[in-house]
Design a protein around this motif. Sequence first.
Motif, mmCIF file in Angstrom:
data_model
loop_
_atom_site.group_PDB
_atom_site.id
_atom_site.type_symbol
_atom_site.label_atom_id
_atom_site.label_comp_id
_atom_site.label_asym_id
_atom_site.label_seq_id
_atom_site.Cartn_x
_atom_site.Cartn_y
_atom_site.Cartn_z
ATOM 1 N N VAL A 281 32.709 26.216 44.303
ATOM 2 C CA VAL A 281 32.384 27.631 44.370
ATOM 3 C C VAL A 281 31.829 28.061 43.017
ATOM 4 N N GLY A 282 31.047 29.131 42.999
ATOM 5 C CA GLY A 282 30.518 29.674 41.758
ATOM 6 C C GLY A 282 31.402 30.777 41.203
ATOM 7 N N THR A 283 31.372 30.952 39.894
ATOM 8 C CA THR A 283 32.216 31.970 39.272
ATOM 9 C C THR A 283 31.698 33.384 39.504
ATOM 10 N N SER A 284 30.447 33.518 39.949
ATOM 11 C CA SER A 284 29.882 34.844 40.222
ATOM 12 C C SER A 284 29.786 35.131 41.712
ATOM 13 N N ASP A 285 30.599 34.441 42.490
ATOM 14 C CA ASP A 285 30.615 34.648 43.940
ATOM 15 C C ASP A 285 31.373 35.938 44.249
ATOM 16 N N GLY A 286 30.665 36.946 44.766
ATOM 17 C CA GLY A 286 31.299 38.208 45.100
ATOM 18 C C GLY A 286 31.919 38.232 46.474
ATOM 19 N N ILE A 287 31.834 37.140 47.198
ATOM 20 C CA ILE A 287 32.364 37.065 48.561
ATOM 21 C C ILE A 287 33.583 36.153 48.629
ATOM 22 N N ALA A 288 33.484 34.985 48.009
ATOM 23 C CA ALA A 288 34.597 34.032 47.974
ATOM 24 C C ALA A 288 35.005 33.836 46.521
ATOM 25 N N PRO A 289 35.910 34.655 46.002
ATOM 26 C CA PRO A 289 36.304 34.560 44.592
ATOM 27 C C PRO A 289 36.818 33.174 44.243
ATOM 28 N N TYR A 290 36.332 32.649 43.132
ATOM 29 C CA TYR A 290 36.686 31.280 42.760
ATOM 30 C C TYR A 290 38.180 31.136 42.482
ATOM 31 N N ASN A 291 38.836 32.191 41.973
ATOM 32 C CA ASN A 291 40.266 32.074 41.700
ATOM 33 C C ASN A 291 41.087 31.976 42.985
ATOM 34 N N SER A 292 40.593 32.611 44.063
ATOM 35 C CA SER A 292 41.278 32.498 45.363
ATOM 36 C C SER A 292 41.146 31.080 45.918
ATOM 37 N N ASP A 306 45.954 15.191 48.659
ATOM 38 C CA ASP A 306 44.862 15.085 47.703
ATOM 39 C C ASP A 306 43.912 16.262 47.878
ATOM 40 N N ALA A 307 43.611 16.945 46.799
ATOM 41 C CA ALA A 307 42.702 18.090 46.850
ATOM 42 C C ALA A 307 42.119 18.322 45.466
ATOM 43 N N MET A 308 40.881 18.845 45.431
ATOM 44 C CA MET A 308 40.242 19.136 44.148
ATOM 45 C C MET A 308 39.243 20.268 44.329
ATOM 46 N N ILE A 309 38.938 20.951 43.230
ATOM 47 C CA ILE A 309 37.956 22.031 43.269
ATOM 48 C C ILE A 309 37.067 21.946 42.046
ATOM 49 N N GLU A 310 35.792 22.258 42.241
ATOM 50 C CA GLU A 310 34.840 22.410 41.148
ATOM 51 C C GLU A 310 34.347 23.849 41.147
ATOM 52 N N THR A 311 34.322 24.466 39.966
ATOM 53 C CA THR A 311 33.772 25.812 39.825
ATOM 54 C C THR A 311 32.569 25.751 38.898
ATOM 55 N N PHE A 312 31.526 26.479 39.265
ATOM 56 C CA PHE A 312 30.271 26.418 38.541
ATOM 57 C C PHE A 312 29.927 27.785 37.960
ATOM 58 N N ASP A 313 29.786 27.828 36.644
ATOM 59 C CA ASP A 313 29.544 29.085 35.945
ATOM 60 C C ASP A 313 28.261 29.763 36.422
ATOM 61 N N GLY A 314 28.394 31.049 36.777
ATOM 62 C CA GLY A 314 27.246 31.887 37.072
ATOM 63 C C GLY A 314 26.676 31.791 38.466
ATOM 64 N N LEU A 315 27.111 30.817 39.263
ATOM 65 C CA LEU A 315 26.543 30.682 40.604
ATOM 66 C C LEU A 315 27.150 31.708 41.550
ATOM 67 N N ARG A 316 26.288 32.215 42.427
ATOM 68 C CA ARG A 316 26.710 33.201 43.412
ATOM 69 C C ARG A 316 26.968 32.533 44.752
#
Length: 344
Positions: A281-292, A306-316
């Motif tokens: 998920v992107g950090t600028s996603d206004g629909i699916a907040p990355y912290n959620s 097993d689970a993992m997440i990647e967050t990408f700065d500025g992506l919507r």
Amino acid sequence: MKMFRYAMRNKKFQEFLILTVVSCLVFSGCSRKEDRNSREESGQGGSTVGNGSAYTLDTKVADVISDPAFDGYGRLIFPVDRAIDEDLRLQDVEEILIWYNNVNPDRTVEIANYLKDHASSGEKIFYDIYTEEEKEEDPAKEDTGLFFFRGEPGAKTAIVNAGGGFSYVAAMHDSFPQALELSKMGYNAFALIYRPGAQTACEDLARAIAFLHENREELQIDTEDYSLWGGSAGARMAAWLGSYGTSAFGEDEYPAPAAVIMQYTGLSDVTGNEPPTYACVGTSDGIAPYNSMAAYIRRIQKNGTDAMIETFDGLRHGFGLVEGTAAEGWIDRAADFWERNTGE
């Protein structure tokens, strides 16, 4: 399953979906117009194709839909639940893909040509998942099916589900590109075209899983350790089928996926039955907040899965494959995650 039904009826959940639509329109509209103007100023595009010619950026979407190579299913390449102007061209498909960002016109042309080339060669690239009798009983099932992006014969299988807020299917950006990339890696990838609506979408995905298991020999695919992929609403479908199983949506019980690959969607309910799950998920996603999304993944991990997440700065929201950014290559890492959770 009770939790799923509750979410469908919950007033706050419905309000969240409405806010999602509004915020997405605000975030996405301006940049698309600027990108389109930039392409026009740079002179990108070409002449409209005729039958037997390659599609270009300037090809009309209507010409792709009506191309005889597709034998009547060309309309399902683009959202059947969105109004499409007869003059809309492939370079501007983003105009009908609301809630999405980073739409790549060159990728759109590549996919359209891929589908045409394979269909023109006599290869079967589209499969109905419902019988004619079922479609007569429910005409909405006419607008369903699987597009097959072939990998190596006998290779593992992925089912990719585009989002669209459960109001349309944004396959050209949110499932076709991912399926094509997976096929280039050697996997057999299917992009599902489903009926809008959370319940019907999940029923169609359950049927797709059943269809592939029942026809694996004819299709020359390995359904053991299959994976479910999805973006936005499509990610919810993948997660729900992974957690609740096919029998919760009207089909016989089939094995759970080896992995669920989720892009940009906000889920909170964790049943304890989640398969291994990758999310991005992107950090600028206004629909699916990355912290959620991060909290969701932590809860799955806490259950020992097993689970993992990647967050990408500025992506919507709705960035798709997002070539040319720091997130490029996420699909390779997601495929590696899937592989490490197979039986091999």
